[in-house]
Design an enzyme around this catalytic site. Structure first.
Site, short mmCIF file in Angstrom:
data_model
loop_
_atom_site.label_atom_id
_atom_site.label_comp_id
_atom_site.label_asym_id
_atom_site.label_seq_id
_atom_site.Cartn_x
_atom_site.Cartn_y
_atom_site.Cartn_z
N GLN A 124 -7.67 -12.40 -31.46
CA GLN A 124 -9.06 -11.96 -31.59
C GLN A 124 -9.10 -10.44 -31.65
O GLN A 124 -8.85 -9.78 -30.65
CB GLN A 124 -9.81 -12.47 -30.36
CG GLN A 124 -11.23 -12.03 -30.21
CD GLN A 124 -11.71 -12.24 -28.77
OE1 GLN A 124 -10.89 -12.35 -27.84
NE2 GLN A 124 -13.00 -12.31 -28.58
N SER A 127 -12.13 -5.86 -29.68
CA SER A 127 -12.22 -4.62 -28.91
C SER A 127 -11.53 -3.45 -29.61
O SER A 127 -10.51 -3.63 -30.29
CB SER A 127 -11.56 -4.78 -27.53
OG SER A 127 -12.16 -5.82 -26.83
N SER A 159 -4.93 -9.64 -27.45
CA SER A 159 -4.00 -10.59 -26.82
C SER A 159 -3.34 -11.46 -27.88
O SER A 159 -3.99 -11.85 -28.84
CB SER A 159 -4.74 -11.52 -25.85
OG SER A 159 -5.36 -10.78 -24.84
N GLU A 242 -15.63 -18.39 -25.59
CA GLU A 242 -14.61 -17.82 -24.71
C GLU A 242 -15.07 -17.92 -23.25
O GLU A 242 -14.32 -18.34 -22.38
CB GLU A 242 -14.36 -16.35 -25.07
CG GLU A 242 -13.36 -15.68 -24.13
CD GLU A 242 -12.89 -14.31 -24.62
OE1 GLU A 242 -13.60 -13.69 -25.43
OE2 GLU A 242 -11.81 -13.88 -24.18
N GLU A 365 -19.40 -7.27 -14.72
CA GLU A 365 -20.70 -6.58 -14.77
C GLU A 365 -21.49 -7.03 -16.01
O GLU A 365 -22.70 -7.25 -15.93
CB GLU A 365 -20.52 -5.05 -14.82
CG GLU A 365 -20.01 -4.42 -13.53
CD GLU A 365 -18.51 -4.64 -13.31
OE1 GLU A 365 -17.80 -5.00 -14.28
OE2 GLU A 365 -18.04 -4.47 -12.16
C1 LIG Z 1 -5.83 -8.98 -20.24
C2 LIG Z 1 -6.84 -8.59 -21.26
C3 LIG Z 1 -6.86 -9.27 -22.46
C4 LIG Z 1 -7.79 -8.92 -23.46
N1 LIG Z 1 -7.72 -9.58 -24.65
C5 LIG Z 1 -8.57 -9.21 -25.65
C6 LIG Z 1 -8.45 -9.80 -26.95
O1 LIG Z 1 -7.63 -10.68 -27.18
N2 LIG Z 1 -9.25 -9.38 -27.92
C7 LIG Z 1 -10.20 -8.41 -27.74
O2 LIG Z 1 -10.92 -8.09 -28.67
N3 LIG Z 1 -10.34 -7.81 -26.52
C8 LIG Z 1 -9.53 -8.20 -25.47
N4 LIG Z 1 -9.64 -7.59 -24.23
C9 LIG Z 1 -10.60 -6.50 -24.07
C10 LIG Z 1 -11.78 -6.82 -23.18
O3 LIG Z 1 -12.71 -7.66 -23.82
C11 LIG Z 1 -12.40 -5.45 -22.81
O4 LIG Z 1 -11.43 -4.78 -22.02
C12 LIG Z 1 -13.67 -5.61 -22.03
O5 LIG Z 1 -14.70 -6.11 -22.85
C13 LIG Z 1 -14.14 -4.26 -21.41
O6 LIG Z 1 -14.14 -3.25 -22.35
P1 LIG Z 1 -13.41 -1.85 -22.04
O7 LIG Z 1 -12.02 -2.15 -21.57
O8 LIG Z 1 -13.59 -0.99 -23.22
O9 LIG Z 1 -14.18 -1.25 -20.79
P2 LIG Z 1 -15.58 -0.47 -20.83
O10 LIG Z 1 -16.52 -1.18 -21.71
O11 LIG Z 1 -15.30 0.96 -21.12
O12 LIG Z 1 -16.08 -0.64 -19.34
C14 LIG Z 1 -15.63 0.20 -18.26
C15 LIG Z 1 -16.39 -0.20 -16.99
O13 LIG Z 1 -17.80 0.04 -17.17
C16 LIG Z 1 -18.55 -1.14 -16.91
N5 LIG Z 1 -19.69 -1.22 -17.83
C17 LIG Z 1 -19.67 -0.93 -19.16
N6 LIG Z 1 -20.89 -1.14 -19.70
C18 LIG Z 1 -21.70 -1.57 -18.69
C19 LIG Z 1 -23.07 -1.96 -18.61
N7 LIG Z 1 -23.85 -1.96 -19.69
N8 LIG Z 1 -23.56 -2.37 -17.40
C20 LIG Z 1 -22.76 -2.37 -16.30
N9 LIG Z 1 -21.45 -2.01 -16.32
C21 LIG Z 1 -20.92 -1.62 -17.49
C22 LIG Z 1 -17.59 -2.28 -17.18
O14 LIG Z 1 -17.97 -3.45 -16.48
C23 LIG Z 1 -16.27 -1.70 -16.68
O15 LIG Z 1 -16.17 -1.86 -15.28
C24 LIG Z 1 -8.74 -7.90 -23.22
C25 LIG Z 1 -8.74 -7.23 -21.99
C26 LIG Z 1 -7.80 -7.57 -21.02
C27 LIG Z 1 -7.81 -6.84 -19.71
#
Ligand SMILES: Cc1cc2nc3c(=O)[nH]c(=O)nc-3n(C[C@H](O)[C@H](O)[C@H](O)COP(=O)(O)OP(=O)(O)OC[C@H]3O[C@@H](n4cnc5c(N)ncnc54)[C@H](O)[C@@H]3O)c2cc1C
Length: 398
Positions: A124, A127, A159, A242, A365
């Site tokens: 997928q 991100s 992933s 998902e 969150e």
């Molecule tokens: C093990 C793992 C596997 C993954 N696999 C995939 C995959 O296969 N494909 C894919 O596309 N993505 C994947 N992801 C990505 C995952 O979907 C994102 O990491 C996740 O959506 C958070 O985005 P970010 O890491 O950019 O954090 P950010 O969006 O930058 O968030 C940082 C912090 O701010 C908080 N925050 C942000 N916005 C808000 C809001 N509006 N209100 C309250 N709190 C908020 C978040 O909760 C978090 O604590 C994976 C992540 C992990 C850890």
């Protein structure tokens, strides 16, 4: 096929699968395991009669089962050895249902059966470095060139990318539209020239997720899933599935039939020897939460499979499932004492994997935001960039 009784399902499955025993141990969510073969064998074995994705149409590897029949099969399957299907889960649980809802007949014909049989692994590509929680901010572009699209940009946290044959990829096709509107969904072959995969290592030492760089990769318009500009709608279907956990059947938490306690408690009992009432209380609390979490996930999964649209219940299911996974992992690891700090210690891999559960598939969150806004009817977050073109909002005008 008429609905089978529980006993008939059991008899049929016993012909092709091994029963779980008290000693059956499997990994979950791919933690500490890179094994693709067991999952491939299991899916190849079950696809003929559509046992793993029963609600899918028969011609695509299912058995046209009702939601009720599907839950019954799921329950009985837990008595058999179903390997950790983590490498296959995006195809089975997210891409498959999205194709059934948004894919063309040709796409369904070409892609669904290989997913159900384990021949094709999907990942997928949603991100990006600046589009995680704010997924609609995706910047990877797709530009139309006749019957083809040319893709360029970067994805991250993809992933299973290094195992994948295909990706479902969200791309920006019209930067002049507001951010949710200028997006389109594509399927891209991972072997395509211009696609580079760089694995990243997690703290549990798995390298299951990657950065993916795309530079000038060309795909046919037949790889577009849904209409141009409708990518957000397709993405929401994928994400709702998902969260509802549609693909997560399989893995290490099943029970042998007739066992009163799940295998994780039996494992812990061996470790603790003398059991304090404090320890028993902790186990009972987790067990109770685990059971309600399973029911909630099952309800959300059934809703997803029967309506094709899981709705916000999946967010509640995801929060509970994550909480349950974490509590079990931490208790197992603490119960193991000092030995739990070693790589072969009980609950070690799971403890190092557990924090990621609160991030992948949308953070805790974000799930709470969805529940607050869409279930409890609380006021929404301010969304100043909703009606501004994506390129303008990127220039910091708001
Ligand atoms: C093990 C793992 C596997 C993954 N696999 C995939 C995959 O296969 N494909 C894919 O596309 N993505 C994947 N992801 C990505 C995952 O979907 C994102 O990491 C996740 O959506 C958070 O985005 P970010 O890491 O950019 O954090 P950010 O969006 O930058 O968030 C940082 C912090 O701010 C908080 N925050 C942000 N916005 C808000 C809001 N509006 N209100 C309250 N709190 C908020 C978040 O909760 C978090 O604590 C994976 C992540 C992990 C850890």
């Amino acid at each position: 096929m008429n609905d089978l009784t529980e006993e008939q399902i059991r008899t049929e499955l016993a012909l092709i699968l091994d029963r779980r025993s008290a000693d059956t141990r499997l990994s979950t969510m791919g933690a500490g395991s890179d094994d693709l073969d067991e999952g491939r064998r299991y899916l190849a074995n079950t696809v003929r009669d559509g046992w793993h994705v029963p609600t899918w149409p028969r011609e695509h590897g299912g058995q046209d089962a009702s939601a009720h029949q599907n839950s019954l099969i799921g329950r009985v399957l837990r008595e058999f050895v179903v390997p950790d299907l983590y490498p296959f889960a995006i195809g089975l649980g997210m891409v498959g249902p999205a194709l059934l809802q948004h894919g063309t007949e040709v796409q369904q014909r070409d892609w669904l059966k290989p997913i159900a049989s384990g021949e094709a692994i999907w990942c997928q590509m949603f991100s990006e470095p600046e589009a995680g929680s704010d997924l609609a901010n995706v910047a990877l572009t797709a530009q139309q060139d006749g019957d083809e699209w040319i893709l360029g940009g970067q994805k991250t946290w993809t992933s299973r990318a290094m195992w994948a044959d295909w990706a479902i990829c969200l791309a920006r096709t019209d930067p002049t539209q507001p951010k949710h509107k200028g997006l389109t969904m594509f399927a891209i072959p991972m072997s395509l020239s211009g696609v580079e995969i760089r694995p990243l290592m997690q703290m549990n030492r798995d390298a299951h997720f990657s950065e993916v760089f795309v530079d000038g990769a060309r795909i046919s318009d037949q790889c577009r899933i849904g209409d141009v500009g409708e990518g957000w709608r397709v993405a929401m279907t994928v994400l709702a599935h998902e969260r509802a956990g549609g693909g997560s059947r399989g893995g290490g938490d099943g029970n042998a039939r007739g066992l009163k306690l799940p295998s994780w408690v039996a494992d812990l009992q061996v470790l603790v020897g003398e059991q304090s009432s404090d320890w028993r209380n902790k186990v009972a609390a987790i067990y109770a939460r685990d059971t309600t979490s399973r029911w909630t996930a099952q309800r959300a999964g059934d809703e997803a499979r029967s309506t094709g649209s899981p709705g916000p219940a999946g967010s509640g299911a995801k929060l509970r499932t994550v909480n349950s996974y974490k509590s079990r992992s931490y208790l197992a690891n603490r119960t193991a004492g000092a030995h739990g700090m070693l790589e072969d210690g009980h609950g070690y891999i799971e403890t190092l994997t557990a924090p990621s559960m609160s991030i992948r598939g949308g953070t805790d969150e974000i799930q709470r935001n969805i529940l607050g806004e869409r279930v409890l009817g609380l006021p929404g977050e301010p969304r100043l960039d909703r009606d501004v073109s994506w390129s303008e909002s990127r220039r910091g005008l708001i």
